[in-house]
Design an enzyme around this catalytic site. Structure first.
Site, PDB file in Angstrom:
ATOM      1  N   THR A 134       0.958  -1.252  -0.068  1.00  0.00           N
ATOM      2  CA  THR A 134       0.053   0.053  -0.007  1.00  0.00           C
ATOM      3  C   THR A 134       0.837   1.197   0.075  1.00  0.00           C
ATOM      4  O   THR A 134       1.847   1.312   0.573  1.00  0.00           O
ATOM      5  CB  THR A 134      -0.857   0.105   1.182  1.00  0.00           C
ATOM      6  OG1 THR A 134      -1.530   1.532   1.233  1.00  0.00           O
ATOM      7  CG2 THR A 134      -0.518  -0.127   2.654  1.00  0.00           C
ATOM      8  N   ASP A 136       0.024   3.764   1.360  1.00  0.00           N
ATOM      9  CA  ASP A 136      -0.202   4.461   2.625  1.00  0.00           C
ATOM     10  C   ASP A 136       0.701   4.067   3.794  1.00  0.00           C
ATOM     11  O   ASP A 136       0.885   4.956   4.652  1.00  0.00           O
ATOM     12  CB  ASP A 136      -1.596   4.070   3.186  1.00  0.00           C
ATOM     13  CG  ASP A 136      -2.884   4.547   2.018  1.00  0.00           C
ATOM     14  OD1 ASP A 136      -2.658   5.360   1.140  1.00  0.00           O
ATOM     15  OD2 ASP A 136      -3.969   3.871   2.043  1.00  0.00           O
ATOM     16  N   MET A 178      -2.312  11.837  -1.155  1.00  0.00           N
ATOM     17  CA  MET A 178      -3.188  10.398  -0.512  1.00  0.00           C
ATOM     18  C   MET A 178      -2.649  10.018   0.706  1.00  0.00           C
ATOM     19  O   MET A 178      -1.518  10.329   1.298  1.00  0.00           O
ATOM     20  CB  MET A 178      -3.151   9.355  -1.747  1.00  0.00           C
ATOM     21  CG  MET A 178      -4.276   9.389  -2.790  1.00  0.00           C
ATOM     22  SD  MET A 178      -4.142   8.020  -3.875  1.00  0.00           S
ATOM     23  CE  MET A 178      -5.826   8.238  -4.676  1.00  0.00           C
ATOM     24  N   GLY A 179      -3.059   8.870   1.255  1.00  0.00           N
ATOM     25  CA  GLY A 179      -2.646   8.180   2.426  1.00  0.00           C
ATOM     26  C   GLY A 179      -3.856   7.616   3.312  1.00  0.00           C
ATOM     27  O   GLY A 179      -3.633   7.229   4.345  1.00  0.00           O
TER      28      GLY A 179
END
Ligand code: F6P
Length: 357
Positions: A134, A136, A178-179
């Site tokens: 990911t 993130d 993002m995140g």
């Protein structure tokens, strides 16, 4: 002979292919006869029995390729126990397909939601090995997820480009990073790109402090200010609301995302022109950076080793630069967030970066 099911679930990211290649190469090099069942579009493929038989050659030439050769989709964990629109019991269907194909194990590549389902399948008696993907970087149990460094590169490049325009025009610029609900990507890209203000979900912001930081820069003669704002950034007032109250408030929110709200407030309070840039899904795209290629290959190799030894029920991650196996039950359902008291945050503050707190 090993019969292995493989799937990539959730939002895609860079180095998914590199990680799968790592697993398959390791198995092939061990002279173990393997059959690979590639389930298409994540858990959906396992539920509905959509798969492709793959050979080693399918994993050749994909080290540098972004996306996933298997396709991906989101299968929300909270709905996994609910029958689909045709009454199919998803968990039972996954178990049946696993047993029907006489699989020895599943190799599952995914993020948080994916790991909850992977752990559930483990509890249901299936053999599972997972790999942490990911952009993130919010998976508990691993210092890093693959995809993260590549995304940091892209978000940083975006801030770099904004820098040149910001210096020409002398405006306030916001780059929304993002995140999801964590700030790792924003913190790292923000620092790498020399952002002046960084707003993270873990450090609720006070708009007056943000404005103070901008005014200070203007007074010191800076023509521009750059903010790196996490898509999950939240104001101090909103952070105090209950989940229900916040949801209710958001129903009447006129802004497409948090950055536009921050921009409107800054414009009103300072009179300065503000522009918002949202690199969005570009952050998950393109070729993996060299770090991610190496990292994902290492994870894949160690996952291959676990499969050869018949050790299941683990996520393969990294701790203090060493590849480790972490029990799935320890990983599932936990988020790794930025600690507001972490040294990196303190160091960023020493550099003069404002977190709006
Ligand atoms: O989890 C990766 C991620 O890119 C998050 O940073 C973002 O919030 C989300 O996925 C976007 O999801 P989707 O691709 O479903 O819009």
């Amino acid at each position: 002979m090993k019969r292995i099911g493989m799937l990539t679930s959730g939002g895609d990211c860079q180095a998914l292919n590199a990680a799968m290649r790592g697993v398959v190469k390791t198995l092939a090099n061990a002279d173990e006869e393997v059959e690979i069942y590639g389930f298409l579009d994540g858990y959906r493929g396992l539920i509905y029995g959509n798969f492709r038989m793959l050979s080693s050659s399918d994993f050749s030439g994909i080290l540098t390729k972004g996306g996933t050769i298997l396709g991906s989709s989101r299968t929300p964990f909270k709905l996994i126990r609910e029958p689909d629109e045709n009454g199919v019991d998803k968990v039972e269907a996954m178990k049946q397909n696993y047993h029907k194909l006489k699989l020895d194990c599943l190799v599952i590549l995914g993020g948080n939601g994916t790991h909850k389902t992977a752990n559930l399948l483990r509890e249901e008696g299936l053999n599972v090995v997972t790999l942490p993907k990911t952009i993130d970087n919010d998976l508990w149990g691993t210092d890093m997820t693959f995809g993260f460094q590549s995304a940091v590169d892209i978000a940083t490049e975006c801030i770099d480009c904004i820098h040149t325009t910001a210096s020409s025009h002398g405006r306030v610029f916001i780059v929304e990073v993002m995140g999801h609900k964590v700030g790792w990507l924003t913190l790292n890209a923000g620092m790498a790109g020399g952002a002046d203000i960084i707003l993270l979900p873990e450090i609720p912001y006070d708009i007056n402090k943000v404005v103070e930081a901008i005014k200070k820069r203007t007074e010191r003669g800076s023509r521009f200010t750059i903010l790196a704002v996490a898509e999950g950034a939240i104001s101090k007032e909103d952070a105090k609301l209950s989940k229900k109250e916040y949801k209710e408030k958001m129903k009447n929110n006129p802004y497409p995302s948090v950055s536009y709200e921050v921009a409107a407030k800054i414009q009103k309070l300072t009179g300065q022109e503000v522009r918002v840039t949202v690199p969005g899904h570009t952050q998950r795209g393109g070729s993996p950076c060299p770090y991610d290629r190496v990292f994902a290959s290492r994870l894949g190799a160690e996952a291959g080793k676990l499969i050869l030894k018949g050790e299941y029920g683990f996520m393969v991650g990294i701790k203090n630069r060493e590849i480790v196996k972490v029990p799935l039950e320890d990983v599932a359902g936990k988020l790794k967030m930025v600690d507001p008291d972490a040294t990196i945050v303190k160091e960023a503050k020493l550099l003069g970066i404002s977190f709006g707190d």
